[in-house]
Scaffold this active site. Structure first.
Site, short mmCIF file in Angstrom:
data_model
loop_
_atom_site.label_atom_id
_atom_site.label_comp_id
_atom_site.label_asym_id
_atom_site.label_seq_id
_atom_site.Cartn_x
_atom_site.Cartn_y
_atom_site.Cartn_z
N HIS A 192 0.84 -1.49 -0.23
CA HIS A 192 0.06 0.37 0.34
C HIS A 192 0.61 1.41 -0.03
O HIS A 192 0.29 2.48 -0.44
CB HIS A 192 -1.09 0.28 1.40
CG HIS A 192 -2.11 -1.10 0.72
ND1 HIS A 192 -2.15 -2.08 1.53
CD2 HIS A 192 -3.03 -1.42 0.09
CE1 HIS A 192 -2.69 -2.93 1.36
NE2 HIS A 192 -3.38 -1.82 0.45
N ARG A 299 -10.39 4.29 -2.57
CA ARG A 299 -10.07 3.51 -1.43
C ARG A 299 -10.29 4.23 0.16
O ARG A 299 -10.18 5.72 -0.02
CB ARG A 299 -8.61 3.21 -1.00
CG ARG A 299 -8.12 2.46 -1.89
CD ARG A 299 -6.38 1.94 -1.61
NE ARG A 299 -6.43 0.56 -2.86
CZ ARG A 299 -5.97 1.28 -4.08
NH1 ARG A 299 -5.47 2.50 -4.29
NH2 ARG A 299 -5.17 -0.19 -4.77
N ARG A 335 -15.12 2.02 -1.86
CA ARG A 335 -14.89 0.48 -1.37
C ARG A 335 -15.64 0.84 0.18
O ARG A 335 -14.58 1.97 1.17
CB ARG A 335 -13.71 0.13 -1.02
CG ARG A 335 -13.64 -1.36 -0.63
CD ARG A 335 -12.23 -1.93 -1.48
NE ARG A 335 -10.82 -1.13 -0.85
CZ ARG A 335 -9.52 -1.50 -1.05
NH1 ARG A 335 -9.74 -2.51 -2.08
NH2 ARG A 335 -8.96 -0.78 -0.32
N GLU A 436 -10.87 -11.40 -5.11
CA GLU A 436 -9.47 -10.43 -4.31
C GLU A 436 -8.92 -11.77 -3.59
O GLU A 436 -8.17 -11.99 -3.61
CB GLU A 436 -9.13 -9.55 -3.22
CG GLU A 436 -9.35 -8.22 -3.62
CD GLU A 436 -9.33 -7.40 -2.53
OE1 GLU A 436 -8.49 -6.33 -2.86
OE2 GLU A 436 -10.49 -7.17 -1.27
N ASN A 459 -4.04 -6.72 -6.92
CA ASN A 459 -3.03 -6.82 -5.97
C ASN A 459 -2.60 -8.26 -5.53
O ASN A 459 -1.99 -8.63 -4.56
CB ASN A 459 -2.73 -5.53 -4.89
CG ASN A 459 -2.46 -4.65 -6.20
OD1 ASN A 459 -2.08 -4.56 -7.57
ND2 ASN A 459 -3.03 -2.83 -5.63
N ASP A 460 -4.49 -8.31 -4.58
CA ASP A 460 -4.64 -9.57 -3.14
C ASP A 460 -4.62 -10.30 -4.52
O ASP A 460 -4.53 -11.46 -3.87
CB ASP A 460 -5.19 -9.04 -2.67
CG ASP A 460 -5.67 -8.05 -1.20
OD1 ASP A 460 -4.32 -8.30 -0.89
OD2 ASP A 460 -6.05 -7.04 -1.32
N ARG A 470 2.08 -10.00 0.16
CA ARG A 470 2.60 -8.62 -1.13
C ARG A 470 3.93 -7.68 -0.93
O ARG A 470 3.85 -6.88 -1.63
CB ARG A 470 1.57 -7.48 -1.82
CG ARG A 470 0.78 -6.80 -0.65
CD ARG A 470 -0.65 -7.12 -0.93
NE ARG A 470 -0.76 -5.54 -1.62
CZ ARG A 470 -2.21 -5.25 -1.52
NH1 ARG A 470 -3.22 -5.65 -1.10
NH2 ARG A 470 -2.38 -3.47 -2.17
N CYS A 507 -9.01 -3.41 -10.77
CA CYS A 507 -8.88 -2.46 -9.99
C CYS A 507 -7.10 -2.54 -9.47
O CYS A 507 -6.65 -1.60 -8.91
CB CYS A 507 -9.73 -1.60 -9.23
SG CYS A 507 -9.39 -2.74 -8.12
C1 PEP Z 1 -6.32 -5.06 -4.85
O1 PEP Z 1 -5.75 -5.91 -4.31
O2 PEP Z 1 -5.50 -5.08 -6.27
C2 PEP Z 1 -6.57 -2.79 -4.47
C3 PEP Z 1 -7.16 -2.55 -5.25
O3 PEP Z 1 -6.92 -3.78 -3.19
P1 PEP Z 1 -6.14 -3.04 -1.94
O4 PEP Z 1 -4.63 -2.17 -2.80
O5 PEP Z 1 -6.46 -2.10 -1.59
O6 PEP Z 1 -6.04 -3.72 -1.36
MG MG Z 2 -7.36 -5.34 -1.75
#
Ligand code: PEP
Ligand code: MG
Length: 578
Positions: A192, A299, A335, A436, A459-460, A470, A507
């Site tokens: 993040h 977010r 979200r 995710e 990402n998740d 991550r 996203c």
């Molecule tokens: C993701 O997990 O791809 C996502 C957009 O959420 P975050 O990066 O805020 O966990």
């Molecule tokens: Mg995420």
């Protein structure tokens, strides 16, 4: 000159003097207290105890208000520790008899306590150990607080170097204009902290292992967020060539500017939706500068960071309404907060601190369903803000149908309450889920009748599909969005959702990766949502690709067994058309 290779976390080049951030851990030094100052030192310690007591009282009130009596008990036990003779008597005794400074005396007492606890083989006492240290740390930070340096106090432009920056630190960075870029030992591209850097358009390199030990404050350094390099004490030639590259990047930005307002349509006429990810209402300026089509991911964790209290419904309503207004009728996908993991852990929520494995633990919707009042408050705020525009609700970290049904029940309750109270609100907000967790991708067909849209949080999804934390740099090489399992899961989600006519967006950071964009489009993804600073760059990629061609290429990619082969095919394909 020393060149270090890390992970390119945020595009751009920063050249400047290094500023080494002190570690969060408080370094306790032993100092001898002059005999005539012993009384003063004991008083300093007692003042810190009083301050800690006041902090605990304030925290207790907040927890009682938000989470209830049960959770406030933790603070009661901390109060008891604060009054324990071990702290109140032993520490002053050591100051008076050994002339230790208060911090050192306290750390000696805590060390002794640790040794005693180690001898007891009992779960309960092991838990108590953590509580004692928690309280000890609070007292220590009150003893040393006056010496803490704030990022806000920076007088000149610097390049930050740190062992680790938390997402909350990046909010402080946002408040100063003095930080040119940063680099750190820990982290990966999708941590993040890296995402915040992207949203601020700040060059960053992470996962450098020991950069904080290689650099001293005042060294000249270059952060190359394009190649993932950090150069310590560069030669003048290198500085000159990096200045040139920085200018080129700026020129590119200029070129992309011309794409504002044009549709994200491929060369052969296929239209993709292109939205922005917002990390705070302040990002709306950048969103409007890029003339974005709307917000694909807002977010909301910023509301919960750097504070010990939960944001009120009115505070949340104001923040969401501000974004809805700025979007002027364009969709704003809010979200529900995904706190936990590496975000917002200072709230005093039981279960959030000291997790051994926070990313597998208490975060996202699972946390909010354990504390339904938190979710209800946020949902009420979203429905109220919906009067200012076109708002959608998106649920993070969903893993089951039951969770989805619970959220929908709470949403219905929130609507009924608002109605009964005669509040101004709009209930027609669409509800969607983030995919995710692989489980959600696999059972998506069973979720679709309950939702309006799907957004893939790559990402998740990458982290959970490949079992790669991550933010852990030791396994960052395994964190691979081009892994065949990831592409096949994305394909599964698109195919499943489209069968029921539900749109799919992506996203995660993959949506702004120049190689991944044509593949995602080729797999049939309907919309991409990306950091505002990268919006026009992504639009350029979309407008340069051929949709028909990449639909075929993407089908071929699904048959390949390794990420290496997949990357090779994409690279060759992109070369052909560049
Ligand atoms: C993701 O997990 O791809 C996502 C957009 O959420 P975050 O990066 O805020 O966990
Ligand atoms: Mg995420």
């Amino acid at each position: 000159m020393l060149i270090k290779k890390g992970v390119a976390a945020s595009l751009g080049i920063a050249i400047g003097k290094a500023y080494l951030m002190a570690e969060d851990n408080i370094l306790v030094e032993q100092k001898e207290v002059p005999r005539d100052k012993v009384k003063l030192e004991v008083k300093r310690f007692k003042d810190a105890l009083d301050k800690t007591k006041a902090d605990l009282d304030a925290l207790r009130t907040k927890i009682l208000h938000v989470l209830g009596r049960q959770h406030a008990k933790l603070i009661d036990s901390h109060h008891l520790i604060l009054q324990d003779p071990l702290i109140t008597r032993e520490v002053p005794k050591l100051i008076a008899s050994k002339f230790y400074n208060a911090e050192f005396a306290l750390s000696v007492v805590l060390d002794q306590a640790e040794q005693q606890f180690e001898k007891i083989d009992d779960e309960f006492f092991h838990e108590r150990k953590h509580d004692v240290f928690d309280v000890g740390k609070k007292i220590l930070s009150n003893l040393v607080s006056r010496e803490k340096v704030s990022l806000k106090d920076l007088k000149e432009h610097v390049v930050l170097v740190a062992h680790s920056l938390y997402p909350s630190d990046t909010l402080h960075i946002r408040e100063t204009s003095k930080v040119l870029g940063f680099c750190m030992d820990l982290g990966s591209k999708s941590s993040h902290t890296a995402i915040f850097a992207q949203s601020m358009g700040m060059p960053a390199v992470v996962g450098l292992s020991d950069i904080s030990r290689q650099v001293a404050s005042g060294d000249t350094i270059i952060v190359d967020g394009e190649k993932g390099l950090v150069i310590i004490s560069p030669t003048q030639d290198l500085i000159d060539s990096y200045r040139k590259r920085r200018e080129e990047l700026q020129k590119q930005e200029h070129f992309f500017h011309r794409l504002r307002g044009l549709p994200a349509t491929t060369r052969d006429g296929h239209k993709l939706g292109l939205m922005v990810n917002l990390d705070s209402p302040e990002d709306t300026a950048e969103m409007n500068a890029a003339k974005a089509e709307g917000v694909g991911l807002f977010r909301t964790e910023f509301l919960y960071m750097n504070r010990e209290s939960i944001p009120t419904e009115d505070e949340q309503t104001a923040a969401y309404a501000a974004v809805a207004k700025a979007a002027a009728g364009a969709p704003v996908t809010i979200r529900t907060a995904d706190i936990g993991g590496d975000r917002a852990t200072q709230l005093g929520i039981k279960g959030l601190k000291d997790e051994t494995n926070p990313f597998m633990g208490f975060r996202g919707i699972r946390l909010f369903l354990k504390y339904p009042d938190l979710l209800r408050t946020q949902l009420r705020a979203i429905y109220r803000a919906n009067t200012e525009g076109n708002v959608k609700i998106m649920i993070p970290m969903l893993s089951s149908l039951e969770e989805l049904q619970s959220v929908k029940r709470l949403a219905a309750e929130a609507v009924a309450e608002l109605q009964e109270e005669g509040r101004e609100f709009r209930k027609d907000a669409e509800i969607g889920v983030m995919i995710e967790i692989p489980a959600a991708a696999i059972i998506l067909d069973s979720l679709l009748s309950e939702i309006d849209f799907v957004s893939i949080g790559t990402n998740d999804l990458v982290q959970y599909t490949l079992a790669v934390d991550r933010i852990n740099q030791y396994v960052s090489e395994l964190y691979d969005p081009y892994h065949p399992a990831v592409l096949r899961l994305i394909n599964l989600v698109v195919q499943t959702a489209h069968k029921k006519g539900k749109p799919v967006s992506v996203c995660g950071e993959m949506a702004s990766d120049a190689w991944a964009i044509p593949v995602l489009a080729g797999l049939g993804v309907d919309m991409l949502s990306v950091p505002p600073k990268l919006y026009l760059r992504v639009k350029h990629s979309v407008r340069s690709m051929n949709f028909e061609r990449f639909s075929q290429v993407s089908q071929h990619l699904l048959s390949l067994a390794s990420s290496e082969e997949i990357r090779k095919v994409i690279e060759e394909e992109l070369k052909k058309h560049s």
